[in-house]
Design an enzyme around this catalytic site. Structure first.
Site, PDB file in Angstrom:
ATOM      1  N   ASP A 134       0.838  -1.198   0.000  1.00 39.67           N
ATOM      2  CA  ASP A 134       0.000   0.000   0.000  1.00 39.67           C
ATOM      3  C   ASP A 134       0.876   1.251   0.000  1.00 39.67           C
ATOM      4  O   ASP A 134       1.970   1.236  -0.559  1.00 39.67           O
ATOM      5  CB  ASP A 134      -0.930  -0.048   1.225  1.00 39.67           C
ATOM      6  CG  ASP A 134      -2.301   0.536   0.933  1.00 39.67           C
ATOM      7  OD1 ASP A 134      -2.390   1.765   0.764  1.00 39.67           O
ATOM      8  OD2 ASP A 134      -3.278  -0.234   0.863  1.00 39.67           O
ATOM      9  N   ASN A 258     -14.329  -0.275  -7.005  1.00 42.31           N
ATOM     10  CA  ASN A 258     -15.380   0.645  -6.560  1.00 42.31           C
ATOM     11  C   ASN A 258     -16.198   1.242  -7.702  1.00 42.31           C
ATOM     12  O   ASN A 258     -16.661   2.372  -7.604  1.00 42.31           O
ATOM     13  CB  ASN A 258     -14.746   1.792  -5.759  1.00 42.31           C
ATOM     14  CG  ASN A 258     -13.981   1.306  -4.551  1.00 42.31           C
ATOM     15  OD1 ASN A 258     -14.298   0.263  -3.985  1.00 42.31           O
ATOM     16  ND2 ASN A 258     -12.969   2.053  -4.160  1.00 42.31           N
ATOM     17  N   SER A 321     -11.362  -1.394  -0.488  1.00 39.46           N
ATOM     18  CA  SER A 321     -10.106  -1.463   0.276  1.00 39.46           C
ATOM     19  C   SER A 321     -10.384  -1.738   1.747  1.00 39.46           C
ATOM     20  O   SER A 321      -9.725  -2.561   2.390  1.00 39.46           O
ATOM     21  CB  SER A 321      -9.350  -0.132   0.196  1.00 39.46           C
ATOM     22  OG  SER A 321      -8.666   0.020  -0.999  1.00 39.46           O
TER      23      SER A 321
END
Length: 384
Positions: A134, A258, A321
């Site tokens: 990340d 998303n 996420s």
């Protein structure tokens, strides 16, 4: 193949090409001995050809990661190598906001909804190693102070993987925050997060960074890899490295995306080797932004999730996420008590123990799957 000539060509291309920062070509070798022979030659030539020092290697997929744009001309047709162009990849967060002060502390609603607190008398994920590929992590955050290992910064190998975005810290908090007196508690508060910083301050990375990150995870024997990011295009190199890591027994958890798609999800979540995660809300319905459908293995809380943020703060974020981090934490609870389960066994258990979702009338029948149930997962897993 004359590796000396090949490497000189690469050196000259690097020297004379202006390239977008971070973009690479991924050069894979058809046979392992070809990779090792080329790597041996690379070591010999680095001292005399300075630009070769920028080449990185992935032993896992026998590839060289070379800092060149797609316009650079290498031996594309040579039968010993396959050259794949790098692709940009983004973290999967839909929105972020500062939460109200009274909602900043305690056990976040998502952690409660998956029944994690009821599992803590049996398991807290003790010493399970979770790599979070990340934006890094806030090492000074009071809720994460005892939850973070050193990890690696792929963007600057001489620095700690410090978070300059916030997304990685948020993921780490949901998984392993451990400040019961003054802060929040994550799903697996005794697990250990290994931040792998592959994403910049804008939440962007390249496939080549992810490959090197997974390669590092395998070498450092992590148990779980959390991948809260995705892209719409396939990458053979990324599929290969995911496949090889899974065969080493590492569980890979990836967010579905998303875009609110009904029948499609992003890569790498779409690869069968991963556990793909969609987002649910407080009503146990699929969040409106979440990708969904038959490619999603499990849903988990992903809307208005409060967790840690940079500079010791807290933020609410929404996105698949956030859902993925709940699943990684739940798997850590299971692995701490039942080591040795294969990634496939864990995936099947997660699906089997899920709570049925509540469908909206307009979409009834079009959505499949269930919501994560950490307590049931732990109990069923311990029976095996």
């Amino acid at each position: 193949m004359d590796y000396s000539t090949f490497l000189k060509m690469i050196h000259n291309e690097i020297e004379h090409t202006s390239r977008p920062a971070g973009r690479h070509q991924i050069i894979r070798f058809m046979k392992p001995h070809q990779y090792w022979d080329c790597l041996d030659q690379l070591r010999k030539m680095k001292s005399s050809l300075s630009k070769l020092q920028y080449i990185r290697a992935s032993h896992l997929i026998k590839a060289l990661i070379v800092p060149l744009p797609s316009s650079a001309r290498l031996i594309h047709s040579h039968n010993e190598v396959i050259i794949e162009q790098d692709t940009k990849i983004k973290v999967h967060s839909a929105s972020a906001r500062i939460p109200k002060p009274e909602s900043s502390l305690g056990v976040p609603w998502g952690v409660k909804q998956i029944r994690a607190p009821k599992a803590w008398s049996t398991s807290t994920g003790h010493k399970i190693k979770i790599a979070v590929i990340d934006t890094g992590a806030d090492y000074q955050h009071p809720d994460l102070r005892h939850s973070l290992a050193r990890g690696i910064n792929l963007l600057n190998r001489n620095m700690l993987p410090l978070d300059d975005n916030g997304h990685g810290t948020h993921i780490a908090g949901t998984i392993a925050a451990a400040n019961s007196m003054e802060g929040i508690i994550g799903v697996a508060p005794r697990s250990v997060i290994y931040p792998v910083k592959a994403f910049d301050n804008q939440g962007s990375a390249y496939v080549s960074d992810i490959i090197l990150g997974i390669d590092w995870c395998v070498r450092n024997r992590v148990d779980i890899i959390n991948m809260s990011f995705g892209m719409r295009t396939k990458s053979k190199a990324l599929l290969d490295v995911v496949n090889r890591a899974t065969k080493q027994g590492i569980v890979i958890v990836a967010s579905s995306g998303n875009d609110g798609k009904r029948r499609s999800i992003d890569y790498p979540a779409r690869y069968a080797q991963t556990i793909s995660v969609g987002a649910s809300d407080e009503n146990r319905q699929i969040a409106d932004f979440s990708n969904r459908g038959p490619h999603v293995d499990i849903y988990a809380p992903g809307k208005n999730i409060n967790s840690c943020w940079v500079q010791g703060r807290y933020h609410e974020m929404s996105g698949t996420s956030m859902a993925t981090s709940h699943v990684s934490g739940a798997i850590a609870l299971l692995m701490a008590e039942k080591p040795g389960l294969s990634p496939d066994e864990i995936k099947n258990l997660i699906r089997k123990t899920a709570t049925p979702l509540r469908s909206r009338k307009a979409t009834r029948g079009a959505e499949q799957g269930g919501e994560l149930h950490a307590l049931r997962l732990l109990r069923e897993g311990m029976k095996l």
